[in-house]
Design a protein around this motif. Structure first.
Motif, mmCIF file in Angstrom:
data_model
loop_
_atom_site.group_PDB
_atom_site.id
_atom_site.type_symbol
_atom_site.label_atom_id
_atom_site.label_comp_id
_atom_site.label_asym_id
_atom_site.label_seq_id
_atom_site.Cartn_x
_atom_site.Cartn_y
_atom_site.Cartn_z
ATOM 1 N N CYS A 1 10.260 0.209 10.381
ATOM 2 C CA CYS A 1 9.136 -0.579 9.870
ATOM 3 C C CYS A 1 7.769 -0.187 10.411
ATOM 4 O O CYS A 1 6.749 -0.563 9.828
ATOM 5 C CB CYS A 1 9.375 -2.062 10.160
ATOM 6 N N LEU A 2 7.731 0.539 11.519
ATOM 7 C CA LEU A 2 6.432 0.927 12.087
ATOM 8 C C LEU A 2 6.233 2.430 12.060
ATOM 9 O O LEU A 2 5.251 2.923 11.499
ATOM 10 C CB LEU A 2 6.308 0.423 13.526
ATOM 11 N N ILE B 1 0.439 -3.859 10.584
ATOM 12 C CA ILE B 1 1.547 -3.144 9.942
ATOM 13 C C ILE B 1 2.828 -3.963 10.055
ATOM 14 O O ILE B 1 3.628 -4.022 9.115
ATOM 15 C CB ILE B 1 1.723 -1.753 10.584
ATOM 16 N N SER C 1 5.678 3.835 8.656
ATOM 17 C CA SER C 1 4.713 3.159 7.796
ATOM 18 C C SER C 1 3.708 4.165 7.245
ATOM 19 O O SER C 1 3.545 5.271 7.780
ATOM 20 C CB SER C 1 3.970 2.077 8.584
ATOM 21 N N GLU C 2 3.041 3.773 6.179
ATOM 22 C CA GLU C 2 2.112 4.690 5.508
ATOM 23 C C GLU C 2 1.020 5.183 6.452
ATOM 24 O O GLU C 2 0.672 6.373 6.459
ATOM 25 C CB GLU C 2 1.485 3.979 4.302
ATOM 26 N N GLU C 3 0.487 4.281 7.269
ATOM 27 C CA GLU C 3 -0.588 4.664 8.179
ATOM 28 C C GLU C 3 -0.109 5.673 9.218
ATOM 29 O O GLU C 3 -0.791 6.662 9.503
ATOM 30 C CB GLU C 3 -1.145 3.416 8.879
ATOM 31 N N GLY D 1 1.700 -2.812 16.813
ATOM 32 C CA GLY D 1 2.031 -2.883 15.386
ATOM 33 C C GLY D 1 1.577 -4.176 14.746
ATOM 34 O O GLY D 1 1.098 -4.193 13.604
#
Length: 373
Positions: A305-306, A210, A309-311, A205
């Protein structure tokens, strides 16, 4: 911390856990579990894990973990724990190497998509149970028998290393002692898996940009503690070396705690045999309350948070679209399947056969089918 009295023996033909569905002569210089380890590592399904997503697809970087490299990291942790506790290292390593062999492409997102598609037909997809189908049926390497003909001990561990199954719900698993706890060698695999992916996902990450180092330190106490010690001991070291050292310290702290806490629980329960391990109302493999709280904190942080995430969510959306779309296409038109799979439709039904076919694919192979549909 010697728990050898509670370990799986595996050294001779008298141990029921070394039994195989199709009897074989003993090997001249390898134990039954060493032979299983070789069979797993030479299997096609093992090699295919190199092309399956762990968290990041390979379009990000070749440096990120695949399902295969993650598995190798788990096996190192698991064998270390088994060795420190005096358990059967060959069985433990084999279970670590085979524990993710049933995962479909696109990581957990692919598994969720495949399970959702199966539930529309009143069925489920479970990667542990699919792993058992792989080693019992789909791997074809031997003229004398179907599958890999693995020992009962390895097959039980495939089924039970991460969860318990009820006999009433799974009568087909009756041979795997569903009313008993698995051996310690199987129990420790799930936590070795957690330790491996928590540290690896923080690493990947951060590498992907990210996660941000100071944010991880703020929210993951065990990592911050490890990073602080690295800064104190190596104040002039490059940031990437401080990070690598902190992750190693975090991994070692969790692994050492798993060893000590498991030994403590076994000793306090007075367990002195494999039978007493099996009959205990709970599993023994565990982290201490303090480290377990930190494990949960790290996992919750990564989920917040990971993993959302958008990705990563973009990858999840692709997995749902590709897996779900191809599943529906092939269930409606099973004649599009390869002949070897189409021939099983009459016996197993198209949803199960299609799920088996998809689960065996790598990321690149399923995307190729998606582009050509």
């Amino acid at each position: 911390m010697d728990l050898s009295a509670c370990a799986v023996d595996g050294g001779g033909s008298q141990d029921p856990l070394t039994a195989r569905a199709y009897p074989e002569n003993a090997h001249a210089y390898r134990t039954a579990f060493e032979r299983d380890r070789g069979r797993v590592t030479h299997a096609r399904s093992f090699r295919r894990m190199a092309g399956k997503t762990q968290v990041f697809s390979n379009r990000y970087s070749d440096h990120f973990r695949s399902r295969l490299t993650h598995t190798l990291e788990v096996s190192q942790i698991a064998r270390t724990v088994a060795g420190a506790l005096g358990l059967n290292q060959e069985l433990t390593e084999t279970l670590a190497l085979v524990h993710d062999i049933g995962h479909p492409p696109f990581g957990h997102a692919g598994e969720r998509a495949l399970d959702a598609a199966m539930r529309e037909h009143g069925l489920i997809f479970d990667h542990n149970l699919h792993a058992l189908r792989i080693v019992e049926h789909f791997e074809q390497r031997y003229a004398a028998h179907p599958g890999l003909n693995l020992t009962l001990g390895v097959r039980e561990g495939i089924v039970k290393h991460s969860r318990d199954y009820k006999a009433a719900d799974h009568p087909e698993l009756a041979a795997y002692f569903l009313d008993q706890r698995p051996p310690l060698e199987a129990q420790l695999i799930d936590l070795a898996d957690e330790i491996a992916y928590l540290t690896a996902d923080i690493d990947d990450g951060l590498e992907a940009g990210i996660l941000e180092l100071q944010d991880v330190r703020k929210h993951v106490a065990i990592f911050d503690r490890a990073h602080t010690r690295m800064e104190q001991q190596h104040p002039r070291a490059a940031s990437k070396l401080l990070l690598a050292g902190a992750l190693t310290r975090m991994l070692n702290e969790l692994t050492g705690d798993l060893i000590r806490e498991t030994a403590r629980r076994v000793k306090n329960a007075g367990a002195t045999s494999l039978e007493s391990i099996r009959r205990h109302p709970e599993r023994f493999a565990s982290l201490s309350p303090e480290r377990e709280a930190e494990r949960r904190q790290a996992k919750e942080y990564l989920h917040a948070c990971l993993y959302v995430s958008e990705e990563i969510l973009r990858n999840h959306k692709q997995a749902e679209e590709v897996v779900g779309g191809l599943f529906r296409d092939w269930v409606r038109n099973p004649e599009l399947l390869p002949n070897a799979y189409f021939s099983m439709v009459a016996r197993d039904g198209s949803p199960r056969v299609v799920a088996d076919y998809i689960a065996g694919m790598t990321d690149s192979f399923i995307l190729e089918h998606w582009r050509e549909r």
